[in-house]
Design a protein around this motif. Sequence first.
Motif, mmCIF file in Angstrom:
data_model
loop_
_atom_site.group_PDB
_atom_site.id
_atom_site.type_symbol
_atom_site.label_atom_id
_atom_site.label_comp_id
_atom_site.label_asym_id
_atom_site.label_seq_id
_atom_site.Cartn_x
_atom_site.Cartn_y
_atom_site.Cartn_z
ATOM 1 N N ASN A 2 0.831 -1.204 0.000
ATOM 2 C CA ASN A 2 0.000 0.000 0.000
ATOM 3 C C ASN A 2 0.860 1.247 0.000
ATOM 4 O OD1 ASN A 2 -2.128 -1.760 0.255
ATOM 5 N ND2 ASN A 2 -2.404 -1.423 2.432
ATOM 6 N N THR A 6 1.456 0.028 4.798
ATOM 7 C CA THR A 6 0.857 -0.900 5.760
ATOM 8 C C THR A 6 0.366 -2.131 5.010
ATOM 9 O OG1 THR A 6 -1.308 0.151 5.586
ATOM 10 C CG2 THR A 6 0.130 0.913 7.355
ATOM 11 N N THR A 9 -4.976 -4.374 7.344
ATOM 12 C CA THR A 9 -6.096 -3.439 7.381
ATOM 13 C C THR A 9 -6.408 -3.107 8.836
ATOM 14 O OG1 THR A 9 -7.741 -5.194 7.488
ATOM 15 C CG2 THR A 9 -7.080 -4.449 5.280
ATOM 16 N N ASP A 10 -7.185 -2.063 9.046
ATOM 17 C CA ASP A 10 -7.561 -1.701 10.417
ATOM 18 C C ASP A 10 -8.365 -2.807 11.083
ATOM 19 O OD1 ASP A 10 -6.259 0.735 10.289
ATOM 20 O OD2 ASP A 10 -8.052 1.830 9.662
ATOM 21 N N SER A 11 -9.184 -3.511 10.318
ATOM 22 C CA SER A 11 -9.971 -4.599 10.910
ATOM 23 C C SER A 11 -9.069 -5.772 11.307
ATOM 24 C CB SER A 11 -11.076 -5.061 9.960
ATOM 25 O OG SER A 11 -10.530 -5.526 8.752
ATOM 26 N N HIS A 12 -8.045 -6.069 10.503
ATOM 27 C CA HIS A 12 -7.088 -7.112 10.888
ATOM 28 C C HIS A 12 -6.327 -6.691 12.132
ATOM 29 C CE1 HIS A 12 -7.093 -8.581 6.518
ATOM 30 N NE2 HIS A 12 -7.777 -9.437 7.245
#
Length: 42
Positions: A2, A6, A9-12
């Motif tokens: 990315n 990063t 992801t924010d959810s991970h």
Amino acid sequence: MNADRTLLTDSHWALIAPLLPGRVGRRGVVAKDNRGFVEAVL
């Protein structure tokens, strides 16, 4: 990779973060950047 360098992801990250040492409210030293460390390892 990315543009913001990063991989997670924010959810991970929300799933992984509670499992790592160095969190606020736990004994010991509070980590300054657990996410940065995990990203570097990946």
